[in-house]
Enzyme design. Sequence first.
Site, mmCIF file in Angstrom:
data_model
loop_
_atom_site.group_PDB
_atom_site.id
_atom_site.type_symbol
_atom_site.label_atom_id
_atom_site.label_comp_id
_atom_site.label_asym_id
_atom_site.label_seq_id
_atom_site.Cartn_x
_atom_site.Cartn_y
_atom_site.Cartn_z
ATOM 1 C CG ASP A 37 121.875 34.059 -60.179
ATOM 2 O OD1 ASP A 37 121.398 34.829 -59.327
ATOM 3 O OD2 ASP A 37 122.171 32.883 -59.930
ATOM 4 C CB VAL A 57 112.953 34.231 -61.476
ATOM 5 C CG1 VAL A 57 114.157 33.640 -62.180
ATOM 6 C CG2 VAL A 57 113.027 34.034 -59.961
ATOM 7 C CE1 TYR A 153 113.120 25.836 -50.474
ATOM 8 C CE2 TYR A 153 113.003 23.622 -49.569
ATOM 9 C CZ TYR A 153 113.477 24.493 -50.518
ATOM 10 O OH TYR A 153 114.312 24.043 -51.520
HETATM 11 N N1 NAD Z 1 120.533 22.576 -52.185
HETATM 12 C C1 NAD Z 1 119.532 21.845 -51.765
HETATM 13 O O1 NAD Z 1 119.650 21.134 -50.757
HETATM 14 C C2 NAD Z 1 118.223 21.812 -52.526
HETATM 15 C C3 NAD Z 1 117.342 20.769 -52.231
HETATM 16 C C4 NAD Z 1 116.112 20.724 -52.896
HETATM 17 C C5 NAD Z 1 115.795 21.680 -53.828
HETATM 18 N N2 NAD Z 1 116.666 22.690 -54.088
HETATM 19 C C6 NAD Z 1 116.250 23.696 -55.063
HETATM 20 O O2 NAD Z 1 117.174 23.730 -56.144
HETATM 21 C C7 NAD Z 1 117.287 25.072 -56.647
HETATM 22 C C8 NAD Z 1 118.752 25.495 -56.651
HETATM 23 O O3 NAD Z 1 119.263 25.346 -55.332
HETATM 24 P P1 NAD Z 1 120.793 25.570 -54.940
HETATM 25 O O4 NAD Z 1 121.060 24.652 -53.829
HETATM 26 O O5 NAD Z 1 121.647 25.564 -56.141
HETATM 27 O O6 NAD Z 1 120.677 27.063 -54.329
HETATM 28 P P2 NAD Z 1 121.756 28.248 -54.233
HETATM 29 O O7 NAD Z 1 121.260 29.104 -53.118
HETATM 30 O O8 NAD Z 1 123.118 27.720 -54.174
HETATM 31 O O9 NAD Z 1 121.544 28.995 -55.629
HETATM 32 C C9 NAD Z 1 120.321 29.615 -55.939
HETATM 33 C C10 NAD Z 1 120.571 30.666 -56.996
HETATM 34 O O10 NAD Z 1 119.297 31.321 -57.257
HETATM 35 C C11 NAD Z 1 119.559 32.705 -57.410
HETATM 36 N N3 NAD Z 1 118.362 33.503 -57.122
HETATM 37 C C12 NAD Z 1 117.763 33.733 -55.931
HETATM 38 N N4 NAD Z 1 116.733 34.581 -56.086
HETATM 39 C C13 NAD Z 1 116.692 34.900 -57.403
HETATM 40 C C14 NAD Z 1 115.860 35.750 -58.179
HETATM 41 N N5 NAD Z 1 114.848 36.451 -57.635
HETATM 42 N N6 NAD Z 1 116.079 35.818 -59.514
HETATM 43 C C15 NAD Z 1 117.090 35.128 -60.083
HETATM 44 N N7 NAD Z 1 117.918 34.319 -59.405
HETATM 45 C C16 NAD Z 1 117.712 34.221 -58.067
HETATM 46 C C17 NAD Z 1 120.680 33.007 -56.420
HETATM 47 O O11 NAD Z 1 121.350 34.217 -56.744
HETATM 48 C C18 NAD Z 1 121.563 31.765 -56.546
HETATM 49 O O12 NAD Z 1 122.573 31.923 -57.514
HETATM 50 C C19 NAD Z 1 116.383 25.929 -55.755
HETATM 51 O O13 NAD Z 1 115.112 26.095 -56.379
HETATM 52 C C20 NAD Z 1 116.257 25.103 -54.505
HETATM 53 O O14 NAD Z 1 115.089 25.409 -53.773
HETATM 54 C C21 NAD Z 1 117.886 22.770 -53.466
#
Ligand code: NAD
Length: 257
Positions: A37, A57, A153
């Site tokens: 992360d 990333v 998005y």
């Molecule tokens: N939570 C939802 O409702 C949902 C729904 C559909 C898809 N998603 C997708 O699932 C994935 C995880 O979502 P989540 O809900 O756990 O999100 P979250 O925001 O809780 O966690 C995301 C993590 O990604 C990390 N991150 C952000 N930018 C980064 C970078 N440049 N390099 C490395 N790490 C980075 C953040 O520090 C964080 O720990 C995402 O791709 C999100 O788009 C989430």
Amino acid sequence: MAELSGRVALVTGASRGIGAATARALAAAGAKVAVTDLAAPDALAAEIGGLARAQDVTSEADWAATMEWLRAEAGGLDILVNNAGLFLMKPLIETTLEEWQRLHRVNVEGVFLGTRAAIPLLAERAAKWPGGASVINLSSMAGLVGSAGAACYNASKGAVRLFTKGAALELAPSRIRVNSVHPGVIETAMGDEVVHGLSGLTGMGENEARSVANQLHPLGHMGQPQNVADAIVFLASDKAAFMTGSEVVVDGGATAG
Ligand SMILES: NC(=O)c1ccc[n+]([C@@H]2O[C@H](COP(=O)([O-])OP(=O)(O)OC[C@H]3O[C@@H](n4cnc5c(N)ncnc54)[C@H](O)[C@@H]3O)[C@@H](O)[C@H]2O)c1
């Protein structure tokens, strides 16, 4: 023997939410799990007996260094979960080019850079497993259907959906399977951002917005990170040996109608 025993997995954005649940689930299934992360998720790595490293990333250099680290510390890579992501809900007319670019750098370029960087390591060991090596990309139900206020998005997650299919076709001869996962609203920090965004966009209170977010899903509630993690473990395993280029929808029926 546990279904993923002997495999090495990398989960990006693993400090919290879906990434952390996925890392725990992959470890419970027997994999050696590396978690990255923006800040190294050291406590999580200690909890699951894995490895941790700071990685952005969007950085090509970080991806190269992460692959070298995996080769040195874990002996290779079998499963890549491109999970790190950002959310944006805002009226289009107020959205800046910088916001669009930041979102796409993380959600789209991050997935491209990660998949490309991992190919040599994944290909090296793919013949070891009945189901080959596996890349799992986090798209979203927002990568399948549009939602007002989230067009940018939508664009980023739609790109992940089709990038996954193109990569699946190209990497099939190397026995690398590539699939996308499409969660509904999941109860994480990002799930809170969805509720907050909905509230801001419509003017309804946060409690009402949370209730609307729950009711988006015919099953009547938002999902849990574990629901998504379970689908990812399945895709990573030999049970999904004949699945590549597929879209696994984990959305409580939200896009079924
Ligand atoms: N939570 C939802 O409702 C949902 C729904 C559909 C898809 N998603 C997708 O699932 C994935 C995880 O979502 P989540 O809900 O756990 O999100 P979250 O925001 O809780 O966690 C995301 C993590 O990604 C990390 N991150 C952000 N930018 C980064 C970078 N440049 N390099 C490395 N790490 C980075 C953040 O520090 C964080 O720990 C995402 O791709 C999100 O788009 C989430």
